[in-house]
Design a protein around this motif. Structure first.
Motif, PDB file in Angstrom:
ATOM      1  N   ASP A   1      93.199  17.550  56.688  1.00  0.00           N
ATOM      2  CA  ASP A   1      91.903  16.868  56.571  1.00  0.00           C
ATOM      3  C   ASP A   1      90.852  17.767  55.930  1.00  0.00           C
ATOM      4  OD1 ASP A   1      90.424  14.569  56.785  1.00  0.00           O
ATOM      5  OD2 ASP A   1      89.596  15.061  58.741  1.00  0.00           O
ATOM      6  N   HIS A   2      91.265  18.482  54.896  1.00  0.00           N
ATOM      7  CA  HIS A   2      90.368  19.361  54.139  1.00  0.00           C
ATOM      8  C   HIS A   2      90.878  19.398  52.705  1.00  0.00           C
ATOM      9  CE1 HIS A   2      88.417  23.082  52.748  1.00  0.00           C
ATOM     10  NE2 HIS A   2      87.544  22.864  53.703  1.00  0.00           N
ATOM     11  N   ARG A   3      89.981  19.570  51.768  1.00  0.00           N
ATOM     12  CA  ARG A   3      90.405  19.522  50.366  1.00  0.00           C
ATOM     13  C   ARG A   3      91.366  20.646  50.000  1.00  0.00           C
ATOM     14  NH1 ARG A   3      85.026  21.051  50.363  1.00  0.00           N
ATOM     15  NH2 ARG A   3      84.500  23.060  49.402  1.00  0.00           N
ATOM     16  N   TYR A   4      91.364  21.734  50.785  1.00  0.00           N
ATOM     17  CA  TYR A   4      92.296  22.835  50.535  1.00  0.00           C
ATOM     18  C   TYR A   4      93.449  22.855  51.540  1.00  0.00           C
ATOM     19  CZ  TYR A   4      88.418  24.517  47.656  1.00  0.00           C
ATOM     20  OH  TYR A   4      87.421  24.623  46.712  1.00  0.00           O
ATOM     21  N   ALA A   5      93.597  21.807  52.315  1.00  0.00           N
ATOM     22  CA  ALA A   5      94.604  21.798  53.385  1.00  0.00           C
ATOM     23  C   ALA A   5      95.999  21.895  52.806  1.00  0.00           C
ATOM     24  CB  ALA A   5      94.460  20.532  54.220  1.00  0.00           C
ATOM     25  N   ASP A   6      96.838  22.723  53.461  1.00  0.00           N
ATOM     26  CA  ASP A   6      98.239  22.861  53.049  1.00  0.00           C
ATOM     27  C   ASP A   6      99.200  22.313  54.088  1.00  0.00           C
ATOM     28  OD1 ASP A   6      98.007  24.728  55.046  1.00  0.00           O
ATOM     29  OD2 ASP A   6      98.591  26.458  53.826  1.00  0.00           O
TER      30      ASP A   6
ATOM     31  N   VAL B   1      98.726  16.067  54.703  1.00  0.00           N
ATOM     32  CA  VAL B   1      99.811  15.552  55.542  1.00  0.00           C
ATOM     33  C   VAL B   1     100.970  15.109  54.651  1.00  0.00           C
ATOM     34  CG1 VAL B   1     100.478  13.739  57.152  1.00  0.00           C
ATOM     35  CG2 VAL B   1      98.261  14.862  57.388  1.00  0.00           C
ATOM     36  N   PRO B   2     102.194  15.576  54.915  1.00  0.00           N
ATOM     37  CA  PRO B   2     103.344  15.156  54.104  1.00  0.00           C
ATOM     38  C   PRO B   2     103.687  13.685  54.336  1.00  0.00           C
ATOM     39  CG  PRO B   2     103.820  17.163  55.362  1.00  0.00           C
ATOM     40  CD  PRO B   2     102.550  16.585  55.912  1.00  0.00           C
ATOM     41  N   PRO B   3     104.428  13.079  53.419  1.00  0.00           N
ATOM     42  CA  PRO B   3     104.898  11.709  53.624  1.00  0.00           C
ATOM     43  C   PRO B   3     105.801  11.618  54.855  1.00  0.00           C
ATOM     44  CG  PRO B   3     105.138  12.369  51.326  1.00  0.00           C
ATOM     45  CD  PRO B   3     104.783  13.602  52.087  1.00  0.00           C
TER      46      PRO B   3
END
Length: 522
Positions: A314-319, A441-443
């Motif tokens: 939930d962040h533009r740089y989230a991994d 979040v991955p699929p």
């Protein structure tokens, strides 16, 4: 009526909540305004008339507030800013015998490159419009007129509210708008708890200031009186719905301090290992609240401890990496069960996730500066003032039944039934898909799932390939897993954990703070 208008000149209110330094305070507490007026009184030279006005004001009933629409405000994300600490004290004259080694070291610490830095946070609320009115409606008009001049001077000298960058223009107001937030009535549940001035508050603030000067360091005054407030347009409203799991205080959070980073789609393996580790660390035999099974081996019908991943999402740089794990206790837990679980958690120091991966864990006992490790973001209370109506999955939900149509009416009913099984109301709208709107979040296909007998089934991502999942060790087929988006007709307080794998962190949702139809774009 006494009304004080406060306008935020830069359009934002920079102030921290007293219980979470990374979260913005809104609406501003009346106690904060009173403290600012006492500070203005001190800066103006301790005028006797102003002192009498403040003593009179603290005797009044808590004020109502007229604030911006709480659901239209936005919140600036709080990131750590490393601020140099105050300079060390060094002599400005050369002693006759020269500087000693300790004096030289003290002087060297003054140099910018040697000064230590501490993390600070500056969360901000951005209301629209950026004004707030404090309204005392039942004051004695004659007494008010007697203190009007002193109050006018005090309020006019309030230059900021909260952090010093939160500049304001404050003044008495003769035509205020109607209040939108007022102290809760007897027997009414408030949606906010605000600090207010009360009898003796002026004296306590002055004493704390005088003591700070004596010991040459800041002494924080006591928090003061707190009063529940409720929106006037929601008088008699029912408190926000909450499921079977507890509030933020019932989250026992562990941070990963050593060991390789794992992606979010490895969360089921991590949470399963955490539950197994706690069962071995608990007083033997482990109780049903920890195992999730009765003595005869049958699944427990009562709520028990859930284990959830805390990931950078939930962040533009989230991994999507897992930052830590948490044990979430049910709301209704007997003292004996609670002691049993807490004793086991107190012995947890490391977690062997696989033959080659071991994590060293550290219990997080205070508000973490990492937003990913804060339970409040999963409660629907971290960014919004009210609990949220819209929720989206971080880990996909595992369906208890396999619908013929994976995104049809039957699947929608299964999701709604799962909400009710977790103690939540039925959602007004459900969307099902393979992709979550939460960034990072991955699929759903990348996540493991559970078999029809509740055993984990891991897909081919562990070997670097994405292939359909197979069967469990006993040959049982997998259950369907999908990301979900929920909209409730009423605000819901988290955590929202639904589906067959909820006790292992599947079906964990985050709140969304915009209308559902605007939030989902795919």
């Amino acid at each position: 009526m006494l009304a004080i208008k406060v306008e935020y000149l830069l359009g934002r209110a920079v102030s921290s909540r007293y219980d979470d330094r990374t979260a913005a305070e809104w609406p501003p507490h009346p106690g904060r305004l009173f403290s600012a007026m006492v500070a203005a009184y001190g800066e103006r030279g301790y005028d006797e008339a102003e002192r009498d006005a403040l003593l009179w004001l603290e005797q009044q009933a808590p004020p109502s507030l007229a604030v911006a629409d709480l659901e239209q405000m936005s919140v600036r994300e709080a990131v750590p800013v490393f601020v140099p600490v105050n300079d060390s004290t060094a002599s400005d004259t050369v002693p006759e015998a020269g500087f000693t080694a300790n004096q030289v070291n003290t002087g060297v610490r003054v140099l910018p490159q040697n000064r230590s830095r501490q993390p600070r946070y500056f969360p901000a609320a951005v209301p629209d419009p950026p004004t707030v009115h404090f309204l005392w409606g039942n004051v004695d008009q004659q007494e008010f007129e007697r203190h009007r001049e002193a109050l006018t001077e005090l309020v006019a000298n309030v230059t900021y509210l909260g952090h010093s960058s939160s500049l304001v223009c404050a003044a008495l107001c003769d035509d205020p708008p109607p209040p939108t937030l007022s102290p809760a009535e007897a027997g009414e549940t408030g949606s906010h708890t605000l600090r207010v001035p009360g009898p003796g508050r002026f004296r306590r603030l002055i004493e704390a200031f005088d003591l700070s000067r004596q010991v040459n360091r800041r002494i924080e005054p006591p928090l003061g009186l707190s009063v529940p407030y409720a929106p006037l347009d929601r008088r008699g409203y029912v408190p926000a719905a909450r499921g079977v799991f507890g509030a933020a205080r019932d989250w026992i959070v562990f941070r990963r301090v050593a060991g390789p980073k794992l992606p979010l789609h490895a969360s089921l393996r991590a949470t399963q290992r955490m539950r197994e580790a706690l069962q071995s660390l608990a007083d033997q035999p482990p109780l049903e609240v920890l195992t999730g099974h009765r003595v005869n081996g049958q699944p427990s019908g009562a709520p028990h401890v859930a284990f959830v991943p805390l990931a950078f999402v939930d962040h533009r740089y989230a991994d999507g990496s897992i930052m830590g794990l948490a044990a979430v206790l049910p709301q209704k837990l007997s003292p004996n069960d609670r002691r049993h679980v807490l004793r086991a958690l107190g012995r947890l120091e490391s977690l062997r996730i696989s033959n080659s991966i071991t994590w060293r864990l550290e219990r997080v006992t205070t508000a973490s500066h990492l937003k990913s490790l804060q339970p409040s973001r999963y409660m629907g209370l971290g960014e919004a003032v009210r609990p949220a109506r819209v929720w989206a999955s971080v880990t996909p939900m595992v369906f208890g039944h396999f619908p013929k149509d994976a995104d049809g009416p039957r699947a929608t009913r299964i999701v709604a039934d799962s909400c009710e099984m977790s103690g939540l109301p039925r959602p007004a709208l459900v969307r099902i898909g393979e992709v979550s709107p939460v960034l990072g979040v991955p699929p759903s296909a990348h996540f493991p799932t559970l078999s029809v007998r509740g055993k984990p089934i891991y897909p081919g991502f562990e070997r670097g390939r994405d292939k359909p999942p197979g069967r469990d060790a006993d040959g049982h087929p997998p259950r369907l897993r999908r990301h979900i988006e929920l909209e409730f007709a009423e605000p819901v307080e988290g955590p929202v954990l639904i589906g067959s794998g909820r006790y292992l962190g599947m079906g964990l949702c985050l709140p969304r703070y915009r209308p559902f139809s605007q939030e989902v774009t795919r």
